[in-house]
Enzyme design. Structure first.
Site, PDB file in Angstrom:
ATOM      1  N   CYS A  59       0.852  -1.200   0.000  1.00 45.35           N
ATOM      2  CA  CYS A  59       0.000   0.000   0.000  1.00 45.35           C
ATOM      3  C   CYS A  59       0.887   1.250   0.000  1.00 45.35           C
ATOM      4  CB  CYS A  59      -0.898  -0.009   1.232  1.00 45.35           C
ATOM      5  SG  CYS A  59      -2.019   1.405   1.242  1.00 45.35           S
ATOM      6  N   CYS A  63       0.453   4.918   6.929  1.00 44.72           N
ATOM      7  CA  CYS A  63      -0.183   4.737   8.247  1.00 44.72           C
ATOM      8  C   CYS A  63       0.786   3.966   9.160  1.00 44.72           C
ATOM      9  CB  CYS A  63      -1.498   3.983   8.096  1.00 44.72           C
ATOM     10  SG  CYS A  63      -2.518   4.608   6.733  1.00 44.72           S
ATOM     11  N   CYS A  66       0.337   0.276  10.337  1.00 40.01           N
ATOM     12  CA  CYS A  66      -0.176  -0.742   9.412  1.00 40.01           C
ATOM     13  C   CYS A  66       0.887  -1.663   8.806  1.00 40.01           C
ATOM     14  CB  CYS A  66      -0.951  -0.066   8.291  1.00 40.01           C
ATOM     15  SG  CYS A  66      -1.783  -1.290   7.243  1.00 40.01           S
ATOM     16  N   CYS A 103     -16.722  -8.952   5.571  1.00 39.74           N
ATOM     17  CA  CYS A 103     -16.074  -7.652   5.353  1.00 39.74           C
ATOM     18  C   CYS A 103     -14.813  -7.840   4.523  1.00 39.74           C
ATOM     19  CB  CYS A 103     -15.656  -7.033   6.679  1.00 39.74           C
ATOM     20  SG  CYS A 103     -16.991  -6.867   7.837  1.00 39.74           S
ATOM     21  N   CYS A 134     -19.717  -5.876   3.690  1.00 42.40           N
ATOM     22  CA  CYS A 134     -19.008  -4.654   4.072  1.00 42.40           C
ATOM     23  C   CYS A 134     -17.718  -4.628   3.270  1.00 42.40           C
ATOM     24  CB  CYS A 134     -18.703  -4.684   5.571  1.00 42.40           C
ATOM     25  SG  CYS A 134     -17.739  -3.266   6.132  1.00 42.40           S
ATOM     26  N   CYS A 194     -19.567   2.490   8.560  1.00 43.27           N
ATOM     27  CA  CYS A 194     -18.804   1.852   9.634  1.00 43.27           C
ATOM     28  C   CYS A 194     -17.557   2.719   9.815  1.00 43.27           C
ATOM     29  CB  CYS A 194     -18.425   0.428   9.224  1.00 43.27           C
ATOM     30  SG  CYS A 194     -17.293  -0.372  10.388  1.00 43.27           S
ATOM     31  N   ARG A 266     -18.037  -2.046  17.951  1.00 41.97           N
ATOM     32  CA  ARG A 266     -17.331  -3.314  17.739  1.00 41.97           C
ATOM     33  C   ARG A 266     -16.021  -3.378  18.528  1.00 41.97           C
ATOM     34  NH1 ARG A 266     -16.783  -3.567  12.388  1.00 41.97           N
ATOM     35  NH2 ARG A 266     -18.915  -4.279  12.281  1.00 41.97           N
TER      36      ARG A 266
HETATM   37  N1  SAM Z   1      -6.646   0.626   3.013  1.00 42.94           N
HETATM   38  C1  SAM Z   1      -7.926   0.948   3.482  1.00 42.94           C
HETATM   39  C2  SAM Z   1      -7.930   2.110   4.433  1.00 42.94           C
HETATM   40  O1  SAM Z   1      -6.964   2.335   5.125  1.00 42.94           O
HETATM   41  O2  SAM Z   1      -8.960   2.797   4.511  1.00 42.94           O
HETATM   42  C3  SAM Z   1      -8.672  -0.220   4.096  1.00 42.94           C
HETATM   43  C4  SAM Z   1      -7.916  -1.243   4.927  1.00 42.94           C
HETATM   44  S1  SAM Z   1      -7.177  -0.638   6.450  1.00 42.94           S
HETATM   45  C5  SAM Z   1      -6.179  -1.978   6.920  1.00 42.94           C
HETATM   46  C6  SAM Z   1      -8.566  -0.609   7.565  1.00 42.94           C
HETATM   47  C7  SAM Z   1      -8.333  -0.165   8.974  1.00 42.94           C
HETATM   48  O3  SAM Z   1      -7.674  -1.198   9.703  1.00 42.94           O
HETATM   49  C8  SAM Z   1      -7.479   1.047   9.230  1.00 42.94           C
HETATM   50  O4  SAM Z   1      -8.154   2.251   9.023  1.00 42.94           O
HETATM   51  C9  SAM Z   1      -7.113   0.873  10.688  1.00 42.94           C
HETATM   52  O5  SAM Z   1      -8.050   1.551  11.498  1.00 42.94           O
HETATM   53  C10 SAM Z   1      -7.188  -0.641  10.895  1.00 42.94           C
HETATM   54  N2  SAM Z   1      -5.854  -1.200  11.192  1.00 42.94           N
HETATM   55  C11 SAM Z   1      -4.851  -1.397  10.316  1.00 42.94           C
HETATM   56  N3  SAM Z   1      -3.754  -1.881  10.933  1.00 42.94           N
HETATM   57  C12 SAM Z   1      -4.064  -1.986  12.244  1.00 42.94           C
HETATM   58  C13 SAM Z   1      -3.343  -2.404  13.390  1.00 42.94           C
HETATM   59  N4  SAM Z   1      -2.075  -2.784  13.329  1.00 42.94           N
HETATM   60  N5  SAM Z   1      -3.970  -2.420  14.575  1.00 42.94           N
HETATM   61  C14 SAM Z   1      -5.269  -2.006  14.665  1.00 42.94           C
HETATM   62  N6  SAM Z   1      -5.997  -1.593  13.613  1.00 42.94           N
HETATM   63  C15 SAM Z   1      -5.407  -1.576  12.415  1.00 42.94           C
HETATM   64 FE1  SF4 Z   2      -2.806   1.269   3.356  1.00 40.80          FE
HETATM   65 FE2  SF4 Z   2      -2.795   0.152   5.739  1.00 40.80          FE
HETATM   66 FE3  SF4 Z   2      -3.119   2.772   5.535  1.00 40.80          FE
HETATM   67 FE4  SF4 Z   2      -5.097   1.095   4.688  1.00 40.80          FE
HETATM   68  S1  SF4 Z   2      -4.347   1.361   6.771  1.00 40.80           S
HETATM   69  S2  SF4 Z   2      -4.288   2.912   3.633  1.00 40.80           S
HETATM   70  S3  SF4 Z   2      -3.851  -0.612   3.946  1.00 40.80           S
HETATM   71  S4  SF4 Z   2      -1.275   1.610   4.934  1.00 40.80           S
END
Ligand code: SAM
Ligand code: SF4
Ligand code: DTB
Length: 351
Positions: A59, A63, A66, A103, A134, A194, A266
């Site tokens: 990606c 973040c 992530c 989801c 979802c 959500c 949730r």
């Molecule tokens: N890429 C898309 C986005 O960011 O909108 C969708 C997938 S992203 C993995 C969805 C959500 O997963 C993120 O917004 C975050 O809140 C949650 N998430 C990702 N990594 C995480 C982690 N290590 N611990 C807790 N929540 C996490």
């Molecule tokens: Fe990409 Fe992870 Fe951020 Fe979603 S949360 S935009 S998968 S880096």
């Protein structure tokens, strides 16, 4: 501090008011949250959603929590968009395990328009199994939201993640306003929203309060509010973050329940690191949905059979999704059932 004016959910919270909810004595907060929960939900039912990563890793976003960001070396194996048969197979297993919602998540900043027909087909096929659907695919334009809604998508997940003030410490490649714009596009397209966030990222209590304030002050409360505990993944900048006090996590759930009384709250990522007592306390505080089945998107989740055992020991049953009933009918049925038992269950706070 009243969480509701009359019986109407509020959309005008100040941070001081939210902090006042957070800082009540723990037992008072939990009691109020549980009473609020019982006004709107069957307290012994929990909704089960199963996640599938339909496109994994690589990606472009940064973040810091992530494991799927291309910027951090987390050893994750990347995967292109799954084939439709793989998605149907996973959805069938989720349904057979007792899950009511499927989801699908993609590690995208936002989908390309060329991806929309394939994800729309996934939505149609999963719905035809009799499950709620979802998706979480990143930022959506108005047009993309309309297309997903047309395909029958029930919920779109897009998290605010944290407060406006702390957000810049977590993500720099998209703004808070970008996220609010996506939520507005999703809401306007008619899909259910959500939206929630993550705690335990090194934020302060005022940031947890700020996140809940942003969510509750949206023009319509999100129907589903995921509260994730950070899953610390090696290789991400947050891998060594200090643990959040478990009681502060429970307080966050309880305050979410008080501020968004009719939303499903949730108990989301992070359950692998929570003991059963903590999860039971989260249900007591008003959480009424979990991610269910052995994997979140890329990290482990408790095994389905151990979750079933825990729910069984607590006398909690999975909420059934009735595809042939609309949501108004389901709400009417619930209120009828709650009214029938009003006097057996409610007890009042002294003083
Ligand atoms: N890429 C898309 C986005 O960011 O909108 C969708 C997938 S992203 C993995 C969805 C959500 O997963 C993120 O917004 C975050 O809140 C949650 N998430 C990702 N990594 C995480 C982690 N290590 N611990 C807790 N929540 C996490
Ligand atoms: Fe990409 Fe992870 Fe951020 Fe979603 S949360 S935009 S998968 S880096
Ligand atoms: C949400 O709020 N939490 C889920 C779902 N929405 C998409 C994702 C949690 C991801 C945890 C880290 C992982 O497994 O990759």
């Amino acid at each position: 501090m009243s969480a509701q004016k009359g019986s109407l959910p509020r959309h005008d919270w100040t941070r001081e008011q939210v902090l006042a909810l957070f800082n009540q004595p723990f037992n008072d907060l939990l009691f109020d949250a549980q009473v609020m929960h019982r006004k709107h939900f069957n307290p012994n039912q929990v909704q089960l959603s199963t996640l599938l990563s339909i496109k994994t890793g690589a990606c472009p976003e940064d973040c810091k929590y992530c494991p799927q960001s291309a910027r951090y070396d987390t050893g994750l194996e990347k995967e292109k968009l799954l084939q439709i048969d793989q998605v149907i197979e996973a959805a069938k297993i989720a349904k057979a395990s007792g899950s009511s919602r499927f989801c699908m998540g993609a590690a995208w900043r936002s989908p390309h328009d060329r991806d929309i027909p394939a994800v729309a087909q996934m939505i149609r096929e999963v719905k035809s199994l009799g499950m709620e659907t979802c998706m979480t695919l990143g930022m959506l334009s108005e047009d993309q939201s309309a297309k997903l809604a047309d395909a029958g998508l029930d919920y779109y997940n897009h998290n605010l993640d944290t407060s406006k003030e702390f957000y810049g410490e977590v993500i720099t490649t998209r703004t808070y306003q970008d996220r609010l714009n996506t939520l507005a596009n999703v809401r306007n397209s008619g899909m259910k929203v959500c939206a929630g966030g993550i705690v335990g990222m090194g934020e302060e209590q005022q940031d947890r309060a700020g996140l809940l304030m942003e969510l509750a002050n949206l023009p319509v409360h999100p129907e589903s509010v995921p509260i994730n505990m950070l899953v610390k993944v090696a290789g991400t900048p947050m891998a060594n973050e200090a643990d959040l006090d478990p009681f502060e996590f429970i307080r966050t759930i309880a305050v979410a329940r008080l501020m968004m009384p009719k939303s499903y709250v949730r108990l989301s990522a992070g359950r692998e690191d929570m003991n059963e007592h903590m999860q039971a306390m989260a249900f007591m505080a008003g959480a009424n949905s979990i991610f269910y089945c052995d994997k979140l998107l890329t990290t482990p989740n408790p095994k389905a059979n151990s979750d079933m055992q825990l729910l069984g020991r607590l006398g909690i049953v999975p909420e059934e999704y009735q595809a042939d009933k609309d949501s108004q009918q389901q709400e009417d049925d619930l209120h009828r059932a709650l009214n029938e038992h009003k006097n057996d269950h409610l007890f009042y706070r002294a003083g």
